[in-house]
Scaffold this motif. Structure first.
Motif, PDB file in Angstrom:
ATOM      1  N   UNK A 137       0.836  -1.201   0.000  1.00 32.88           N
ATOM      2  CA  UNK A 137       0.000   0.000   0.000  1.00 32.88           C
ATOM      3  C   UNK A 137       0.866   1.245   0.000  1.00 32.88           C
ATOM      4  N   UNK A 138       0.260   2.339  -0.452  1.00 35.46           N
ATOM      5  CA  UNK A 138       0.944   3.621  -0.477  1.00 35.46           C
ATOM      6  C   UNK A 138       0.088   4.697   0.145  1.00 35.46           C
ATOM      7  N   UNK A 148      -3.238   3.386  12.949  1.00 32.28           N
ATOM      8  CA  UNK A 148      -2.652   3.713  14.258  1.00 32.28           C
ATOM      9  C   UNK A 148      -1.285   3.034  14.418  1.00 32.28           C
ATOM     10  N   UNK A 149      -1.214   1.771  13.959  1.00 27.92           N
ATOM     11  CA  UNK A 149       0.069   1.066  14.088  1.00 27.92           C
ATOM     12  C   UNK A 149       1.156   1.760  13.270  1.00 27.92           C
ATOM     13  N   UNK A 150       0.810   2.155  12.035  1.00 23.17           N
ATOM     14  CA  UNK A 150       1.786   2.838  11.192  1.00 23.17           C
ATOM     15  C   UNK A 150       2.269   4.137  11.833  1.00 23.17           C
ATOM     16  N   UNK A 225       5.894   5.670   3.830  1.00 24.47           N
ATOM     17  CA  UNK A 225       5.615   5.835   5.260  1.00 24.47           C
ATOM     18  C   UNK A 225       6.007   7.236   5.729  1.00 24.47           C
ATOM     19  N   UNK A 226       7.137   7.723   5.237  1.00 20.52           N
ATOM     20  CA  UNK A 226       7.586   9.069   5.616  1.00 20.52           C
ATOM     21  C   UNK A 226       6.654  10.119   5.039  1.00 20.52           C
ATOM     22  N   UNK A 312       7.606   2.464  -8.743  1.00 26.49           N
ATOM     23  CA  UNK A 312       8.550   2.229  -7.654  1.00 26.49           C
ATOM     24  C   UNK A 312       9.969   2.500  -8.120  1.00 26.49           C
ATOM     25  N   UNK A 313      10.767   3.129  -7.272  1.00 27.84           N
ATOM     26  CA  UNK A 313      12.197   3.243  -7.560  1.00 27.84           C
ATOM     27  C   UNK A 313      12.954   2.303  -6.635  1.00 27.84           C
ATOM     28  N   UNK A 314      14.088   1.799  -7.119  1.00 28.50           N
ATOM     29  CA  UNK A 314      14.855   0.855  -6.312  1.00 28.50           C
ATOM     30  C   UNK A 314      14.226  -0.520  -6.289  1.00 28.50           C
ATOM     31  N   UNK A 315      14.095  -1.143  -7.479  1.00 30.08           N
ATOM     32  CA  UNK A 315      13.447  -2.455  -7.570  1.00 30.08           C
ATOM     33  C   UNK A 315      14.153  -3.520  -6.737  1.00 30.08           C
TER      34      UNK A 315
END
Length: 731
Positions: A137-138, A148-150, A225-226, A312-315
């Motif tokens: 997920x994004x 809440x956990x995230x 996440x950031x 996505x970057x950095x496969x």
């Protein structure tokens, strides 16, 4: 043999064979494929396995990750090299006639094609993973509990580690490490409505993907996440947008000929590599134009490639998701067999080797036997000396532990540690330091040449004299790669092998060039001439009307002189079957040049890595009369001219037949994992007929049959090994 010398000119031989009325392609660069483009084609074959419907889903994801890791290394080394040539105005022409500028342009174009394919495959795999209960997920909504956990995870594990940095004249632009990922935020300060730009560089110690605990596998990338919690990072600011970027830098280390202390030089060179020129800038999402311009200006993007993607970057980071505990979505676990020959001697490696030579095929047969060979040597009171080459040994190396134990037991131990093993330099420096502290004599070999030969020798007191036991490998002494690379290990106590290996170590440690060897051919002294001598013998047999065939297996074939030699053989009527996993600059199927050459590449569950040469020697292959060699060298100029490598003839009849009639033949017969090279440079998958019995998978064959290393007990129990046979025309 070491004294073998080149016997004829391959271009002259071809010119004599080619009819005068036809164009002389023997002098044209068009007879070669470009090295860099050929490698990219190889990585496209790797990437194609991510779409292979016969593979479990997480294994397909693994291939996507591998293709990303491969591409990163290619760009930081090979693409960086081309860019460096252009910056230094070096106009060296490649063997196919291209300038560095032409190559860089073509390479950039192909990389963009591969990146687009990677993104398309990722989107498809992401959907399939979701159907199987593995979600990535994004920005989308998650349940209140997961949200809440995230947040708690972010505040407890991420927030203390990251460092927001304002980008303005008062703050110098931060250094972005190689493979570093960062996020640029466009903000407005609520207090005065001032526009602010901030950067967060993601520490590489943080996980690439974070998994939410629970039975449902839900992952989120660290950058998402950031970005999801930007308001927690920037209270009092309005977040207008963000963009994720990734940087790849020149990671090659160039050796200075006048380096007085090689160890000290490498320690500083490793630090310099981390600050190499930027080769690639990857941008994700709707990147703010001002932020993009700032990155371009601050990173110094001279000759760099800029890749923009909405995906996505950095496969390579997808490998973290592959570790999800879903065995039904992975290959069935496979445990390598321990060689029966050793077990029949109650685990005594020396007794088994004394009886006769043994060949081991990794990973189908356990690499533990190589470790046990050295462990037994370390604790055996009759062993007086051990000598070992170390190119790559891994981070958790039982080989290193065995050498240290032997030295601490008072034995004479010599280790040749290769500092120039790319991306393992730092680890090898650490191993060298530990070995020296234990009393091991550590040698770093030649400044100009890498020691790439894989060999160890154990000198043991027996009766009134000494016996030398040798191990020769086509792969590294690396316990991790030995589980996924197919390689050969050969153990022998033949006196001539021991004498030759002793000369090899004297050459490496004391620069004492051997004037004669009984078995081994050593590059850069005699390996190339030995191969030429064998190829010329096949040419002579073809011209005399005798059977003339060459089978060879390697990772890469790029050396123009060796390729021309094979062209000469083809033109003389020699049948040549090549199994080349990666780069191939030889162009097969060209009338008057290479119509007798077939090239195939095998990409599958295991990485094909063993190097084998077989020459018919006047009889139809496979045959007892054939000359068969294993080697540590690929068909590349660096292996033949600028590395210490070994070429070993297999004279033990059993081992000879096992390598030729089982390993090599299985590679030629494989249909399920094989790709064939066309004259235009394209590869096509092997076609299997309607009869399913025609399908053959060499990895499955070796996984499901008794080992090749002395099957005694297995055969005695009634379990038979299917005999392989070559049907002419089915390759």
């Amino acid at each position: 043999m070491l004294e073998a010398r080149e016997t004829s000119n391959p271009v002259a031989t071809m010119a004599a064979i080619t009819p005068a009325s036809e164009p002389d392609i023997t002098q044209s660069p068009a007879r070669f494929f470009n090295r860099e483009l050929s490698w990219l084609t190889f990585n496209q074959r790797v990437l194609a396995e991510a779409e292979n419907p016969h593979y479990p889903l997480l294994e397909r994801l693994r291939f996507l990750s591998i293709s990303g890791s491969n591409l990163d290394e290619f760009m930081t080394v090979r693409v960086a090299g081309l860019a460096g040539q252009i910056r230094r105005s070096i106009d060296e022409i490649s063997i196919d006639g291209m300038t560095p500028t032409q190559q860089l342009s073509a390479v950039h174009e192909r990389i963009l094609e591969i990146e687009a394919t990677q993104q398309a495959i990722w989107r498809s795999l992401k959907d399939e993973l979701a159907e199987c209960g593995i979600r990535v997920v994004g920005e989308e909504r998650v349940s209140a509990a997961n949200d809440r956990w995230l947040k708690d995870y972010f505040l407890g594990h991420i927030m203390p580690v990251i460092t927001p940095q304002a980008i303005d004249p008062a703050h110098p632009f931060p250094f972005v490490a190689n493979t570093g990922i960062g996020v640029m935020f466009s903000l407005t300060r609520a207090a005065d409505n001032t526009a602010v730009m901030e950067m967060i560089l993601i520490p590489q110690a943080l996980p690439r993907f974070v998994r939410i605990p629970g039975p449902d596998a839900i992952y989120m990338s660290i950058e998402d996440l950031i970005c999801r919690h930007a308001e927690e990072i920037f209270p009092g600011f309005k977040v207008n947008g963000h963009g994720v970027f990734r940087v790849l830098r020149d990671s090659d280390i160039e050796i200075e000929e006048d380096a007085e202390d090689l160890v000290r030089y490498y320690r500083t060179a490793i630090q310099r590599r981390r600050r190499g020129m930027v080769i690639v800038l990857q941008l994700q999402g709707r990147f703010n134009p001002a932020a993009e311009e700032l990155l371009r200006a601050q990173l110094g993007l001279d000759k760099a490639l800029i890749i923009k993607t909405g995906g996505l970057i950095g496969m390579a980071g997808l490998s973290g998701i592959v570790e999800e505990d879903r065995p039904e979505l992975k290959f069935e676990p496979y445990s390598p067999r321990y060689p029966e020959r050793i077990l029949e001697h109650d685990g005594d490696c020396f007794a088994a080797i004394r009886e006769k030579g043994i060949v081991i095929q990794h990973p189908f047969e356990s690499f533990e036997v190589v470790i046990d060979f050295l462990k037994q040597a370390a604790r055996d009171p009759d062993v007086i000396a051990i000598k070992q080459t170390l190119y790559r040994a891994g981070k958790q190396s039982a080989i290193i532990a065995a050498l240290i134990a032997a030295a601490e037991a008072g034995k004479s131990v010599t280790a040749v540690v290769e500092l120039k093993a790319r991306f393992d330099e730092e680890q090898n420096l650490l191993w060298a330091s530990q070995l020296e502290r234990a009393g091991v004599q550590v040698i770093y070999g030649f400044v100009d040449w890498k020691t790439h030969a894989k060999v160890s020798m154990v000198v043991r007191r027996e009766g009134d004299g000494y016996r030398t036991y040798c191990h020769f490998g086509t792969g590294n002494y690396h316990p991790v790669t030995a589980r996924i690379y197919t390689d050969l290990s050969y153990f022998t106590a033949a006196p001539e092998a021991g004498r030759d290996v002793g000369k090899l170590f004297n050459f490496i440690t004391g620069y004492i060039e051997p004037k004669h060897t009984e078995l081994l051919s050593i590059s850069p002294i005699s390996l190339r001439p030995t191969l030429y001598q064998c190829i010329d013998a096949e040419i002579a047999n073809a011209q005399a009307g005798k059977p003339a065939t060459i089978w060879a297996k390697m990772n890469s074939l790029t050396d123009p002189d060796l390729i021309d030699r094979l062209y000469a053989a083809s033109s003389a009527g020699v049948e040549i079957l090549l199994v080349i996993r990666g780069i191939c600059c030889l162009r097969p199927g060209i009338e008057g040049l290479s119509e007798n050459i077939t090239v195939k590449s095998i990409i599958g569950r295991f990485l094909e890595h063993a190097r084998i040469w077989a020459f018919a020697n006047g009889s139809e292959l496979p045959s007892r009369k054939a000359r068969v060699f294993i080697t540590s060298a690929d068909g590349m100029s660096r292996n033949l001219d600028r590395r210490v490598e070994l070429l070993l003839p297999l004279r033990n009849k059993t081992v000879h037949d096992q390598v030729l009639g089982q390993v090599m033949l299985a590679n030629l017969l494989d249909t399920e994992q094989s790709w064939f090279l066309e004259a235009d440079g394209d590869y096509h998958r092997a076609k299997v007929g309607e009869d399913e019995d025609e399908a053959f998978n060499l990895h499955s064959y070796f996984m499901t049959n008794p080992s090749i290393s002395g099957r005694g007990a297995s055969l005695a129990s009634g379990r038979k090994v299917p005999k392989l046979s070559l049907r002419r025309g089915n390759i």
